[in-house]
Scaffold this motif. Structure first.
Motif, short mmCIF file in Angstrom:
data_model
loop_
_atom_site.label_atom_id
_atom_site.label_comp_id
_atom_site.label_asym_id
_atom_site.label_seq_id
_atom_site.Cartn_x
_atom_site.Cartn_y
_atom_site.Cartn_z
N ASN A 123 0.74 -1.20 -0.01
CA ASN A 123 -0.21 0.08 0.06
C ASN A 123 0.90 1.36 -0.04
OD1 ASN A 123 -2.41 -1.22 -0.12
ND2 ASN A 123 -2.85 -1.01 2.13
N THR A 124 2.16 1.22 -0.52
CA THR A 124 2.91 2.40 -0.26
C THR A 124 2.55 3.32 -1.47
OG1 THR A 124 4.68 0.99 -1.53
CG2 THR A 124 4.72 1.41 0.84
N HIS A 125 1.85 2.89 -2.24
CA HIS A 125 1.45 3.90 -3.34
C HIS A 125 0.58 5.12 -2.80
CE1 HIS A 125 -1.81 0.76 -3.13
NE2 HIS A 125 -2.94 1.92 -3.31
N LYS A 126 -0.19 4.63 -1.35
CA LYS A 126 -0.80 5.58 -0.71
C LYS A 126 -0.15 6.76 -0.07
CE LYS A 126 -4.89 2.91 -0.66
NZ LYS A 126 -6.07 2.54 0.37
N LEU A 127 1.33 6.50 -0.14
CA LEU A 127 2.05 7.44 0.55
C LEU A 127 1.94 8.80 0.10
CD1 LEU A 127 5.37 5.45 1.40
CD2 LEU A 127 3.49 5.90 2.85
N LEU A 128 2.04 9.87 0.82
CA LEU A 128 1.74 11.20 0.55
C LEU A 128 3.28 11.64 -0.09
CD1 LEU A 128 -0.06 12.79 3.67
CD2 LEU A 128 -0.82 11.93 1.42
N THR A 129 2.84 12.47 -1.09
CA THR A 129 4.22 13.19 -1.61
C THR A 129 4.23 14.63 -1.48
OG1 THR A 129 3.08 13.42 -3.64
CG2 THR A 129 4.28 11.51 -3.40
N PRO A 130 5.34 15.25 -1.46
CA PRO A 130 5.35 16.95 -1.23
C PRO A 130 4.25 17.59 -1.98
CG PRO A 130 7.82 16.25 -1.34
CD PRO A 130 6.50 15.04 -1.81
N TYR A 131 3.56 18.54 -1.73
CA TYR A 131 2.56 19.31 -2.14
C TYR A 131 1.09 18.70 -2.41
CZ TYR A 131 6.63 22.14 -2.15
OH TYR A 131 7.80 22.86 -1.90
N ASP A 132 0.80 17.38 -1.85
CA ASP A 132 -0.30 16.86 -2.05
C ASP A 132 -1.12 17.56 -1.03
OD1 ASP A 132 0.39 14.93 -3.54
OD2 ASP A 132 0.39 13.27 -2.04
N ILE A 133 -2.63 17.28 -1.29
CA ILE A 133 -3.56 18.13 -0.36
C ILE A 133 -4.52 16.97 0.35
CG2 ILE A 133 -5.51 19.90 -0.19
CD1 ILE A 133 -4.20 21.07 -2.68
N VAL A 134 -4.41 17.03 1.70
CA VAL A 134 -5.24 16.20 2.30
C VAL A 134 -6.60 16.84 2.91
CG1 VAL A 134 -5.43 14.74 4.52
CG2 VAL A 134 -3.07 14.79 3.15
N ILE A 135 -7.67 16.13 2.42
CA ILE A 135 -9.07 16.34 2.78
C ILE A 135 -9.52 15.44 3.75
CG2 ILE A 135 -11.36 17.09 1.82
CD1 ILE A 135 -8.90 18.77 0.76
N GLU A 136 -10.21 16.25 4.77
CA GLU A 136 -10.80 15.33 5.84
C GLU A 136 -12.46 15.17 5.13
OE1 GLU A 136 -12.27 15.35 10.49
OE2 GLU A 136 -12.41 17.03 9.51
N VAL A 137 -12.82 13.83 4.93
CA VAL A 137 -14.08 13.47 4.38
C VAL A 137 -15.15 12.88 5.13
CG1 VAL A 137 -12.97 13.15 1.89
CG2 VAL A 137 -13.09 11.15 3.39
N SER A 138 -14.57 12.47 6.32
CA SER A 138 -15.57 12.00 7.16
C SER A 138 -15.42 12.61 8.73
CB SER A 138 -15.64 10.31 7.37
OG SER A 138 -16.08 9.97 6.17
#
Length: 275
Positions: A116-131
Motif C-alpha cells: 500500500n505504499t502507493h498511498k504514501l503522500l508526496t510533497p504538495y499533496d492536499i489532504v481532505i477530511e471526508v468523514s
C-alpha cells in the motif's frame, strides 16, 4: 525554562503571521485580482481588463480559465490507517487524521503494508477530511503537505481512512488550489456538500469537484507557488525548532524539579545551566 517558553511563543507568533501573509497574498491576487501584471503593477487596480463569465456569474480577468475543479487533480487516494505494530511486510509512516490537519506535527506512527505504499503522500499533496465534522464544523477541512511536514513526521506519511489525498497534475497549481479550497471551507461552503450515513457526516467529494471555478494563467500560479513555498519553508523550519526546544524542555524540567539541575542566578538565557 521560562526563556524556552518565550521562544516557543515567539516562534508560534511568527508562524501565525506567516500563515496570515500567505492567506493575504491569496486574497490580494485571486479575490481582489491584484496579482502582478506584465509591468509588475496590481492588475485590477491598474485598469486590467475584466470580463463577465456567464457560468460563474462574476467578472474575472481576461484570459483566465474556467474549469471544473477535478480537471486539476491527477489522483484522489483514499487513506490507510495501517496497524499498531511493525512486521516484515509493513513500513512505518506518520498518519494524518482529521485531528492532525491543523497542526500537522507529531502525527501518530502507524505501520502500513508495503503493497500500500502507493498511498504514501508526496510533497504538495492536499489532504481532505471526508468523514467526521460536527453540527458546527463541516467536513472538508484541508491540509497542505509540504516537504517539511513529511520530514518532521517520520519521513513518510499517509492519511487515515477518514481522509483523501489529492495529487495535482502540476504541483505548481497546488498552492492556489489549497488556498482556494481553504477559502471555500472557511466560508462554510462545504456544509452544502455533506451526506449522512450511519450518523456520520461524509463529504461528497466528487459532487463538489464537479463544480467550476476560475484559474489564473500558469505563470501567475507558479509565481504564487514559489512565494508560498518560501513562506512555508520558514514555517516548517520554525516548527522543527519548536520541536527541538520542546524536547530540551521536557528533558530539563524533571532534572530541575529533582535538583539535578539548577538555574544560575545570573542566567539571562536558556543556555546558562549548571549541574
Amino acid at each position: 525554562i521560562f526563556n524556552l517558553q518565550k521562544k516557543f511563543d515567539l516562534l508560534h507568533e511568527i508562524n501565525r503571521n506567516l500563515e496570515a501573509m500567505a492567506r493575504q497574498l491569496y486574497d490580494y491576487w485571486f479575490v481582489q485580482f491584484d496579482f502582478p501584471d506584465g509591468n509588475g503593477r496590481p492588475y485590477k487596480s491598474s485598469g486590467g481588463r475584466m470580463v463577465f463569465n456567464e457560468s460563474l456569474g462574476i467578472n474575472i480577468p481576461l484570459d483566465w480559465d474556467v474549469k471544473r475543479l477535478n480537471y486539476y487533480i491527477e489522483s484522489n487516494n483514499t487513506g490507510d490507517w495501517g496497524y499498531d505494530e511493525p512486521s516484515e511486510n509493513r513500513v512505518p509512516v506518520g498518519c494524518v487524521r482529521g485531528a492532525d490537519i491543523v497542526k500537522l506535527n507529531d502525527v501518530p506512527l502507524r505501520y502500513v503494508k508495503k503493497s500500500n505504499t502507493h498511498k504514501l503522500l508526496t510533497p504538495y499533496d492536499i489532504v481532505i477530511e471526508v468523514s467526521g465534522g460536527s453540527p458546527v464544523q463541516a467536513t472538508g477541512r484541508c491540509a497542505y503537505i509540504t516537504p517539511g511536514v513529511i520530514e518532521r513526521n517520520y519521513g513518510r506519511m499517509t492519511c487515515s481512512n477518514f481522509c483523501h489525498a489529492f495529487r495535482l497534475k502540476n504541483i505548481e497549481d497546488s498552492a492556489y488550489f489549497y488556498f482556494l479550497w481553504k477559502t471555500l471551507y472557511d466560508n462554510n461552503i462545504m456544509f452544502n456538500f455533506e451526506g449522512k450515513t450511519s450518523g456520520i457526516k461524509n463529504f461528497m467529494t466528487e459532487t463538489f469537484l464537479a463544480n467550476k471555478w476560475y484559474f489564473a494563467p500558469k505563470d501567475i500560479q507558479k509565481l504564487f507557488f514559489d512565494r508560498v513555498s518560501n513562506i512555508y519553508s520558514i514555517i516548517d523550519s520554525n516548527v522543527s525548532e519548536i520541536n527541538l526546544l520542546v524536547k530540551q524542555r521536557d528533558e530539563l524540567l524533571p532534572l530541575l524539579m529533582n535538583g539535578q539541575v539548577s538555574v544560575m542566578p545570573t542566567a539571562v538565557n536558556c543556555d546558562l545551566f549548571k549541574t
